[in-house]
Design a protein around this motif. Structure first.
Motif, PDB file in Angstrom:
ATOM      1  N   HIS A  27     -12.144   7.934  -0.496  1.00  0.00           N
ATOM      2  CA  HIS A  27     -12.266   9.077  -1.393  1.00  0.00           C
ATOM      3  C   HIS A  27     -13.707   9.560  -1.519  1.00  0.00           C
ATOM      4  N   SER A  87       0.822  -1.211   0.000  1.00  0.00           N
ATOM      5  CA  SER A  87       0.000   0.000   0.000  1.00  0.00           C
ATOM      6  C   SER A  87       0.857   1.263   0.000  1.00  0.00           C
ATOM      7  N   CYS A 107       2.254  10.961  -5.918  1.00  0.00           N
ATOM      8  CA  CYS A 107       2.220  10.928  -4.456  1.00  0.00           C
ATOM      9  C   CYS A 107       2.050  12.329  -3.896  1.00  0.00           C
ATOM     10  N   HIS A 116       1.553   2.954  -3.239  1.00  0.00           N
ATOM     11  CA  HIS A 116       0.424   3.507  -3.983  1.00  0.00           C
ATOM     12  C   HIS A 116      -0.258   4.669  -3.280  1.00  0.00           C
ATOM     13  N   ARG A 117      -0.184   4.725  -1.963  1.00  0.00           N
ATOM     14  CA  ARG A 117      -1.028   5.629  -1.194  1.00  0.00           C
ATOM     15  C   ARG A 117      -0.234   6.748  -0.528  1.00  0.00           C
ATOM     16  N   CYS A 118      -0.670   7.986  -0.761  1.00  0.00           N
ATOM     17  CA  CYS A 118      -0.116   9.142  -0.051  1.00  0.00           C
ATOM     18  C   CYS A 118      -1.240  10.039   0.447  1.00  0.00           C
ATOM     19  N   ASP A 119      -2.461   9.525   0.411  1.00  0.00           N
ATOM     20  CA  ASP A 119      -3.603  10.283   0.909  1.00  0.00           C
ATOM     21  C   ASP A 119      -3.858   9.903   2.363  1.00  0.00           C
ATOM     22  N   LEU A 142      -9.787   2.222  -0.748  1.00  0.00           N
ATOM     23  CA  LEU A 142      -9.433   3.495  -1.363  1.00  0.00           C
ATOM     24  C   LEU A 142     -10.681   4.232  -1.822  1.00  0.00           C
ATOM     25  N   GLN A 192      -1.436  13.464  -4.207  1.00  0.00           N
ATOM     26  CA  GLN A 192      -2.344  12.758  -3.295  1.00  0.00           C
ATOM     27  C   GLN A 192      -2.326  13.339  -1.889  1.00  0.00           C
ATOM     28  N   GLU A 249      -8.024  -3.650  -0.970  1.00  0.00           N
ATOM     29  CA  GLU A 249      -7.359  -2.362  -0.816  1.00  0.00           C
ATOM     30  C   GLU A 249      -7.964  -1.320  -1.745  1.00  0.00           C
ATOM     31  N   LEU A 308      -5.040   7.820   5.319  1.00  0.00           N
ATOM     32  CA  LEU A 308      -5.286   6.389   5.443  1.00  0.00           C
ATOM     33  C   LEU A 308      -4.991   5.936   6.858  1.00  0.00           C
ATOM     34  N   TYR A 317       6.683  10.131   2.568  1.00  0.00           N
ATOM     35  CA  TYR A 317       6.224   8.880   1.956  1.00  0.00           C
ATOM     36  C   TYR A 317       7.375   8.285   1.153  1.00  0.00           C
TER      37      TYR A 317
END
Length: 402
Positions: free
Chosen positions: A351, A270, A306, A273-276, A347, A309, A343, A278, A294
């Motif tokens: 969102h 994860s 990223c 892929h993810r920088c929001d 997401l 995000q 996952e 979480l 990140y």
């Protein structure tokens, strides 16, 4: 600038799990000093690698380490040689590239057997347990960073800023957010742990090593103790730094105090892929989290994705990003497997949280109404059946009496 920082901190505090008292202290600190918390960032760049293009792309946009209040780049060649393929950034960076006489290519070595059960790999009760002989490979890069830090001490630029951050090139730092997270802290010698799980009990991971100004002075003045007593080849430079800073009694700030790093070494797929917002582990965190850094993002494309995000202001135009991506080149290929189905669902839920919540509430209300209605119908039917049976019994009794 202070108003923008306060705006970011307010958003961060309302949405994330960050103590309100620290926000208030941050605001008071700005009121007294007139300045937000300042950051000095530096990195080490190896010539003729993807790292150079990444730095050039960030420099062109003024993002990442170039959003810090001060920055330097350490290498073993001059700016003109390091950025020979990126001439448009040489003028901007030539006074910030500093040379050490050191081969920057290092080998990987196998570490000792892991022992700390904070890591699933060394926890016998975890399904990810790798056995009693679990080990990790690491780069034998402590001798390189001995020279890097010596150059930082000699330059002395760290002394102008509240905190110093050693960064990996492929780390996405959000200085505006990180500055807010650090506001209101005591003026003392401290460094910041950034991991929750590690088979060696090393809770300082290398993508960012954050230390206060007084901490850097303490390290500078007592570094000979560390280099005389600690094995420079046993672990990577981040573990060496932790051991050293503990040895010379620089205070370690626990990981839970500051949400500093979200990276794949600790959190897995994860983190690529993810920088929001979480929640990487509901057993640890109660709410969605925002991090200051990140890692990893090894191409300008994924690095900018990223940065977007994060939702922090300062994102350049599409045309500017396209130009930076072209300048930086393809980056370094690395494993970017797609997220698993659950996952992806998580997401989407995050969102579209408001519509999902209302939709879910509506469905639950409808379901509850249906159950209540069904329950009432059943109760009414039972009552009617009971009444009929009772009426039948009464009639039967009257007949028997007659």
């Amino acid at each position: 600038r202070a108003q923008n920082s306060l705006k970011l901190w307010l958003v961060f505090t309302v949405k994330g799990d960050f103590p309100m008292w620290r926000l208030i202290l941050s605001m008071l600190a700005i009121r007294v000093t007139g300045q937000p918390v300042s950051l000095y960032c530096f990195t080490c760049a190896t010539p003729d690698t993807y790292e150079v293009g990444m730095i050039a792309g960030m420099a062109k946009l003024g993002l990442g380490m170039f959003e810090c209040n001060g920055y330097d780049i350490i290498s073993n060649v001059s700016a003109e040689v390091l950025f020979k393929d990126y001439p448009e950034v040489i003028e901007k960076l030539k006074d910030h590239v500093h040379v050490i006489d050191m081969n920057l290519y290092v080998k990987k070595v196998k570490g000792p057997v892991g022992h700390d059960i904070s890591s699933p790999a060394t926890d016998p009760n975890s399904p990810l347990y790798q056995g009693k002989d679990a080990t990790m490979e690491h780069l034998a890069n402590t001798p390189v960073f001995k020279e890097v830090w010596s150059k930082i001490f000699k330059l002395g630029n760290f002394g102008k800023y509240d905190y110093t951050a050693k960064l990996d090139v492929d780390a996405v730092i959000v200085p505006g957010r990180l500055s807010g997270m650090l506001g209101g802290r005591p003026d003392t010698a401290e460094y910041f742990q950034n991991a929750y799980h590690d088979m060696y009990g090393n809770f300082l991971h290398g993508p960012i090593e954050l230390i206060s100004r007084k901490g850097v002075y303490a390290f500078r003045d007592a570094r000979h103790i560390c280099f005389d007593k600690l094995d420079q080849m046993a672990f990577g430079e981040d573990f060496f730094a932790k051991q050293c800073w503990d040895m010379i009694q620089i205070h370690p700030v626990p990981t839970m105090d500051i949400r500093l790093l979200y990276d794949d070494y600790e959190w897995g797929l994860s983190a690529k892929h993810r920088c929001d917002a979480l929640n990487p582990d509901p057993m640890v965190f109660k709410t969605q989290q925002y991090f200051g850094v990140y890692h990893p993002r090894k191409s300008m494309t994924t690095w900018l994705q990223c940065r977007e995000q994060t939702g922090v202001p300062g994102i350049p135009s599409k045309a500017e990003m396209k130009a930076a991506i072209k300048l930086a080149g393809p980056g370094k290929p690395y494993d970017m497997k797609p997220l698993k189905k659950y996952e992806e669902v998580a997401l989407v839920l995050e969102h579209h949280s408001v519509p999902v919540i209302f939709c879910a509430a509506g469905l639950l209300t409808m379901a509850a109404a249906a159950l209540i209605s069904k329950h009432r119908i059943q109760n009414r039917a039972i009552c009617m059946a009971s009444a009929e049976v009772e009426h039948g019994h009464m009639e039967a009794g009257l007949v028997a009496t007659e």
